[in-house]
Motif scaffolding. Sequence first.
Motif, mmCIF file in Angstrom:
data_model
loop_
_atom_site.group_PDB
_atom_site.id
_atom_site.type_symbol
_atom_site.label_atom_id
_atom_site.label_comp_id
_atom_site.label_asym_id
_atom_site.label_seq_id
_atom_site.Cartn_x
_atom_site.Cartn_y
_atom_site.Cartn_z
ATOM 1 N N ASN A 162 0.420 -1.245 0.504
ATOM 2 C CA ASN A 162 0.172 -0.265 -0.327
ATOM 3 C C ASN A 162 0.791 1.405 -0.099
ATOM 4 O O ASN A 162 0.085 2.305 0.028
ATOM 5 C CB ASN A 162 -1.065 -0.328 1.083
ATOM 6 N N GLY A 163 2.219 0.596 -0.537
ATOM 7 C CA GLY A 163 3.012 2.242 -0.560
ATOM 8 C C GLY A 163 3.723 2.324 1.300
ATOM 9 O O GLY A 163 4.016 4.132 0.561
ATOM 10 N N ASN A 164 3.368 2.151 2.093
ATOM 11 C CA ASN A 164 3.885 2.570 3.365
ATOM 12 C C ASN A 164 5.245 1.899 3.552
ATOM 13 O O ASN A 164 5.877 0.991 3.031
ATOM 14 C CB ASN A 164 2.868 2.096 4.585
ATOM 15 N N VAL A 165 5.979 2.661 4.058
ATOM 16 C CA VAL A 165 7.252 2.743 4.349
ATOM 17 C C VAL A 165 7.961 1.474 5.196
ATOM 18 O O VAL A 165 7.000 2.075 6.648
ATOM 19 C CB VAL A 165 8.602 4.041 4.630
ATOM 20 N N ILE A 166 8.073 0.651 4.905
ATOM 21 C CA ILE A 166 8.542 -0.388 6.059
ATOM 22 C C ILE A 166 10.060 -0.749 6.427
ATOM 23 O O ILE A 166 10.106 -1.674 7.240
ATOM 24 C CB ILE A 166 7.832 -2.166 5.994
ATOM 25 N N GLY A 167 10.888 -0.107 5.638
ATOM 26 C CA GLY A 167 12.559 -0.641 5.682
ATOM 27 C C GLY A 167 13.562 0.658 4.787
ATOM 28 O O GLY A 167 12.596 1.453 3.941
ATOM 29 N N SER A 168 14.219 -0.051 4.420
ATOM 30 C CA SER A 168 14.916 0.298 3.291
ATOM 31 C C SER A 168 15.811 -0.628 2.257
ATOM 32 O O SER A 168 15.912 -1.770 3.241
ATOM 33 C CB SER A 168 15.855 1.416 4.064
ATOM 34 N N PHE A 169 15.832 -0.699 1.152
ATOM 35 C CA PHE A 169 17.357 -1.226 -0.090
ATOM 36 C C PHE A 169 18.327 -0.556 0.124
ATOM 37 O O PHE A 169 18.101 0.593 -0.095
ATOM 38 C CB PHE A 169 15.985 -1.005 -0.786
ATOM 39 N N GLU A 170 19.326 -1.272 0.471
ATOM 40 C CA GLU A 170 20.583 -0.673 -0.443
ATOM 41 C C GLU A 170 20.895 -0.585 -1.436
ATOM 42 O O GLU A 170 20.854 -2.245 -1.606
ATOM 43 C CB GLU A 170 22.029 -1.243 0.599
ATOM 44 N N LEU A 171 21.491 -0.091 -2.611
ATOM 45 C CA LEU A 171 21.973 0.286 -3.476
ATOM 46 C C LEU A 171 23.416 -0.241 -3.815
ATOM 47 O O LEU A 171 23.759 0.165 -3.058
ATOM 48 C CB LEU A 171 21.512 1.588 -4.435
ATOM 49 N N ASP A 172 23.441 -0.759 -4.520
ATOM 50 C CA ASP A 172 24.987 -1.534 -4.866
ATOM 51 C C ASP A 172 25.191 0.278 -5.590
ATOM 52 O O ASP A 172 24.701 0.741 -6.219
ATOM 53 C CB ASP A 172 25.161 -2.338 -5.971
#
Length: 253
Positions: free
Chosen positions: A231-241
């Motif tokens: 639903n578009g709620n932030v639940i964490g983060s994703f680290e980019l290479d």
Amino acid sequence: MRKTRMFSKIAAMMLVAVMACCMVASAYGEYKSSTTSLYGNCEYLAHSTLYVDGGNQFRAGATVRTANGSYVGSGAISLMATLINASNGSVLAQTGEIPLPSRNYFHMVTTDPYWTTTSVAGLGWARVDGSQLMRLRETNASAYLRSANMAKQVSTLAESMLTEDGTYPVNTAGETYGSVLLADMVGEDPDLISATNQKGVDGYIRVADVPTINPAVSTAAVQMIPLYDMNGNVIGSFELDIPEVDSTNTPNF
């Protein structure tokens, strides 16, 4: 393991506004999917690539070059690469958008090496001459190290992830969500792309959140983008290479 680059090539399709591509047969440690497209007065060849570094280690890549070898200015081309778990359709690794660092006729970007025992797919994205960021058709290692069949995997994903009319489901905010591996089948990219972050949390990322990164000045900082629920709620983060880009090492096309 040093990769042997041997390719048999097929003729690419020329398009004016979109990048659609045909699979290219290849051998040993690299798989390519190719597109030819015309923008303005310059014709580009774009490739989505999956590198097999040996055993269960993979890198997704994207490459663009001018068809006639003519040079373009820095920033005229930018790329990003995505490594995807082909079994569940989730993004495993993602680079930032990396612009061409200096005047050249080619540009290539890969994710960091990723170790996994599952079937994987490499997906490249390209932006040339100020165009929108365009997805290149995925390529996969199933023919080399995996018994899984990509077409069968995509069909299985579609059965579990798409609606009865073959579209992405829609969340409460009116946004579509699902695996980007189904984008060719659906006819568009989902707003929220299935992803699993480095802590193993399943969620979704947005291509619009991926920043443009200059590796020469940004490699010291960890780059994060939000990880969302459906639903578009932030639940964490994703680290980019943030890969190193070497524009002086001319690839063997």
